[in-house]
Design a protein around this motif. Sequence first.
Motif, mmCIF file in Angstrom:
data_model
loop_
_atom_site.group_PDB
_atom_site.id
_atom_site.type_symbol
_atom_site.label_atom_id
_atom_site.label_comp_id
_atom_site.label_asym_id
_atom_site.label_seq_id
_atom_site.Cartn_x
_atom_site.Cartn_y
_atom_site.Cartn_z
ATOM 1 N N ALA A 1 42.972 -11.847 19.100
ATOM 2 C CA ALA A 1 41.877 -12.275 19.966
ATOM 3 C C ALA A 1 40.591 -11.496 19.719
ATOM 4 C CB ALA A 1 42.292 -12.137 21.428
ATOM 5 N N GLU A 2 40.683 -10.254 19.268
ATOM 6 C CA GLU A 2 39.482 -9.438 19.076
ATOM 7 C C GLU A 2 38.557 -10.017 18.005
ATOM 8 O OE1 GLU A 2 40.332 -5.666 16.634
ATOM 9 O OE2 GLU A 2 42.326 -6.309 17.298
ATOM 10 N N HIS A 3 39.093 -10.844 17.094
ATOM 11 C CA HIS A 3 38.289 -11.422 16.019
ATOM 12 C C HIS A 3 37.751 -12.813 16.365
ATOM 13 C CE1 HIS A 3 39.725 -8.144 13.549
ATOM 14 N NE2 HIS A 3 40.980 -8.512 13.755
ATOM 15 N N ASN A 4 38.214 -13.390 17.454
ATOM 16 C CA ASN A 4 37.884 -14.761 17.808
ATOM 17 C C ASN A 4 36.376 -14.953 17.998
ATOM 18 O OD1 ASN A 4 37.403 -17.031 19.812
ATOM 19 N ND2 ASN A 4 39.591 -17.306 19.466
ATOM 20 N N GLY A 5 35.827 -15.970 17.340
ATOM 21 C CA GLY A 5 34.395 -16.212 17.421
ATOM 22 C C GLY A 5 33.894 -16.472 18.822
ATOM 23 N N LEU A 6 34.702 -17.121 19.659
ATOM 24 C CA LEU A 6 34.280 -17.377 21.037
ATOM 25 C C LEU A 6 34.246 -16.094 21.853
ATOM 26 C CD1 LEU A 6 36.022 -20.727 22.057
ATOM 27 C CD2 LEU A 6 33.736 -20.356 21.120
ATOM 28 N N SER A 7 35.241 -15.225 21.656
ATOM 29 C CA SER A 7 35.253 -13.963 22.402
ATOM 30 C C SER A 7 34.046 -13.113 22.040
ATOM 31 C CB SER A 7 36.557 -13.190 22.151
ATOM 32 O OG SER A 7 36.647 -12.762 20.805
ATOM 33 N N LYS A 8 33.637 -13.162 20.770
ATOM 34 C CA LYS A 8 32.438 -12.426 20.359
ATOM 35 C C LYS A 8 31.181 -13.054 20.951
ATOM 36 C CE LYS A 8 34.292 -10.689 15.973
ATOM 37 N NZ LYS A 8 34.124 -10.676 14.500
ATOM 38 N N LEU A 9 31.172 -14.380 21.040
ATOM 39 C CA LEU A 9 30.008 -15.078 21.582
ATOM 40 C C LEU A 9 29.830 -14.779 23.067
ATOM 41 C CD1 LEU A 9 28.016 -16.975 20.124
ATOM 42 C CD2 LEU A 9 29.268 -18.901 21.105
ATOM 43 N N VAL A 10 30.917 -14.628 23.793
ATOM 44 C CA VAL A 10 30.842 -14.280 25.210
ATOM 45 C C VAL A 10 30.079 -12.974 25.394
ATOM 46 C CG1 VAL A 10 32.203 -13.548 27.201
ATOM 47 C CG2 VAL A 10 32.912 -15.547 25.896
ATOM 48 N N VAL A 11 30.256 -12.048 24.454
ATOM 49 C CA VAL A 11 29.589 -10.749 24.533
ATOM 50 C C VAL A 11 28.145 -10.835 24.043
ATOM 51 C CG1 VAL A 11 29.620 -8.364 23.698
ATOM 52 C CG2 VAL A 11 31.764 -9.512 24.270
ATOM 53 N N SER A 12 27.929 -11.485 22.891
ATOM 54 C CA SER A 12 26.599 -11.481 22.276
ATOM 55 C C SER A 12 25.637 -12.486 22.901
ATOM 56 C CB SER A 12 26.715 -11.756 20.773
ATOM 57 O OG SER A 12 27.152 -13.088 20.524
ATOM 58 N N GLY B 1 51.263 -24.458 23.672
ATOM 59 C CA GLY B 1 50.693 -23.378 22.890
ATOM 60 C C GLY B 1 49.470 -22.798 23.573
ATOM 61 N N TRP B 2 49.021 -21.624 23.092
ATOM 62 C CA TRP B 2 47.795 -21.030 23.616
ATOM 63 C C TRP B 2 46.601 -21.641 22.900
ATOM 64 C CZ3 TRP B 2 43.395 -18.578 22.108
ATOM 65 C CH2 TRP B 2 42.657 -17.921 23.103
ATOM 66 N N THR B 3 45.565 -21.961 23.644
ATOM 67 C CA THR B 3 44.304 -22.393 23.026
ATOM 68 C C THR B 3 43.160 -21.742 23.789
ATOM 69 O OG1 THR B 3 43.763 -24.342 24.384
ATOM 70 C CG2 THR B 3 45.363 -24.653 22.578
ATOM 71 N N ASP B 4 41.967 -21.938 23.271
ATOM 72 C CA ASP B 4 40.793 -21.325 23.886
ATOM 73 C C ASP B 4 40.348 -22.010 25.165
ATOM 74 O OD1 ASP B 4 39.951 -18.963 22.433
ATOM 75 O OD2 ASP B 4 39.730 -20.280 20.702
ATOM 76 N N VAL B 5 41.101 -22.984 25.669
ATOM 77 C CA VAL B 5 40.803 -23.464 27.022
ATOM 78 C C VAL B 5 40.903 -22.288 27.991
ATOM 79 C CG1 VAL B 5 41.554 -25.851 26.634
ATOM 80 C CG2 VAL B 5 43.182 -24.199 27.521
ATOM 81 N N ALA B 6 41.780 -21.328 27.676
ATOM 82 C CA ALA B 6 41.935 -20.154 28.538
ATOM 83 C C ALA B 6 40.643 -19.344 28.586
ATOM 84 C CB ALA B 6 43.082 -19.290 28.032
ATOM 85 N N ARG B 7 39.949 -19.275 27.456
ATOM 86 C CA ARG B 7 38.708 -18.512 27.420
ATOM 87 C C ARG B 7 37.648 -19.165 28.312
ATOM 88 N NH1 ARG B 7 38.776 -14.738 24.034
ATOM 89 N NH2 ARG B 7 40.209 -15.800 22.632
ATOM 90 N N PHE B 8 37.575 -20.494 28.274
ATOM 91 C CA PHE B 8 36.616 -21.190 29.126
ATOM 92 C C PHE B 8 37.016 -21.104 30.593
ATOM 93 C CE2 PHE B 8 35.637 -23.166 25.029
ATOM 94 C CZ PHE B 8 34.243 -23.080 25.037
ATOM 95 N N THR B 9 38.302 -21.249 30.864
ATOM 96 C CA THR B 9 38.775 -21.146 32.243
ATOM 97 C C THR B 9 38.423 -19.780 32.824
ATOM 98 O OG1 THR B 9 40.589 -22.691 31.814
ATOM 99 C CG2 THR B 9 40.806 -21.256 33.732
ATOM 100 N N GLY B 10 38.546 -18.738 32.003
ATOM 101 C CA GLY B 10 38.181 -17.398 32.442
ATOM 102 C C GLY B 10 36.709 -17.266 32.792
ATOM 103 N N LEU B 11 35.873 -18.142 32.240
ATOM 104 C CA LEU B 11 34.444 -18.152 32.546
ATOM 105 C C LEU B 11 34.114 -19.092 33.707
ATOM 106 C CD1 LEU B 11 33.049 -18.305 28.888
ATOM 107 C CD2 LEU B 11 33.057 -16.317 30.409
ATOM 108 N N GLY B 12 35.152 -19.690 34.288
ATOM 109 C CA GLY B 12 34.937 -20.616 35.392
ATOM 110 C C GLY B 12 34.579 -22.017 34.946
ATOM 111 N N ILE B 13 34.852 -22.347 33.670
ATOM 112 C CA ILE B 13 34.531 -23.662 33.116
ATOM 113 C C ILE B 13 35.827 -24.451 32.932
ATOM 114 C CG2 ILE B 13 33.488 -24.910 31.179
ATOM 115 C CD1 ILE B 13 31.921 -22.295 30.582
ATOM 116 N N PRO B 14 36.040 -25.561 33.653
ATOM 117 C CA PRO B 14 37.255 -26.350 33.432
ATOM 118 C C PRO B 14 37.278 -26.874 32.003
ATOM 119 C CG PRO B 14 35.700 -27.561 34.808
ATOM 120 C CD PRO B 14 35.151 -26.170 34.660
#
Length: 354
Positions: free
Chosen positions: A129-140, A302-315
């Motif tokens: 997860a540390e390399h994921n482009g979306l996780s980096k975008l959340v920070v930058s 499976g795991w997908t990045d829907v979890a990343r959006f859900t964590g941001l409050g985005i369905p």
Amino acid sequence: MSLDLNADTVTLTEQLVNIESVSHDEQAIADAIEAALSPLRHLELTRRGNTIVARTALGRPERVVIAGHIDTVPLNDNLPARNDGTHLHGLGTCDMKGGVAIALKLAQDLVRPNRDITFLFYECEEIEAEHNGLSKLVVSDPDLMAADFAILMEPSNAGVEAGCQGTLRVDVRLTGERAHSARSWRGVNAIHRAAAVLTRLAEYDARRPVIDGLEYHEGLNAVFISGGVAGNVLPDECVVTVNHRFAPDRSEAEAEAFVREFFDGFEVAVSDSAPGALPGLDKPAAKDFLAAVGGQVNPKFGWTDVARFTGLGIPAVNFGPGDPMLAHKQEEFVPLEHIARCERQLRAWLGEDR
């Protein structure tokens, strides 16, 4: 290699597939995507590393994210792509360059969609997860992630898969004492001690909770075993790496607590973790999308990045061509009909308001 956004979507998928893009090696495909989108004046383009963001800015009351990762798992003698008239075969056809091709076509063609759209083409989804482009975008650039609803173009048999399970990876470490194998009674074989761990895993009874009417199916499996010193030495260490896929009604902390209790008596260290995502089908944007595309909604195992959006409050939901059971397999393919259907339904939902 260049991409032709004027080609049909199947041909565009084939072009994407034939650009090798194993995780950490996405520069060529990111360059091609950036070059193809740059001439489109209706899009605001941003690049961060090998992640490309293309956005409309029409001032619509609702913004939708359409996202797809551009990396693949390692090659397995499954390139170049092959079109047999019914399926497109090859690495990444299903997971998930068919979905990426649809997003690229929509990015070019929908000049004035009825919703503002953010197209995200991102790197390193298939690894930690540390390399994921979306996780980096959340920070930058967290503002580039903002939306009212998100669609991950992950393979879902051209239907909607809601939510996703979380994933937790742990190392179970067994220790022993080295000795010459000719005098094995003078030591303790750490690999033999792993038998107790494997027995527990073989006897594991999976939990199957029902959430928002969808049944999830958890998993707990050994995925690696490492140990050994030499051909004539009893090993003093063995590590069993275990992957736990947990339903989205459990937090990461609750999943970790379960795994530690399951392996009570053994040394356990967490090496990777990502949360699940609840279905969120009661959200207005999700209801609107489901009404537009129709069909049965299924859970995402499976795991997908829907979890990343859900964590941001985005369905968010998964909606893309291809059978997820074929992801990462050598015989991976995507049905051409899936590509056409997903594209047609998204075009109809996003419309064109001139």
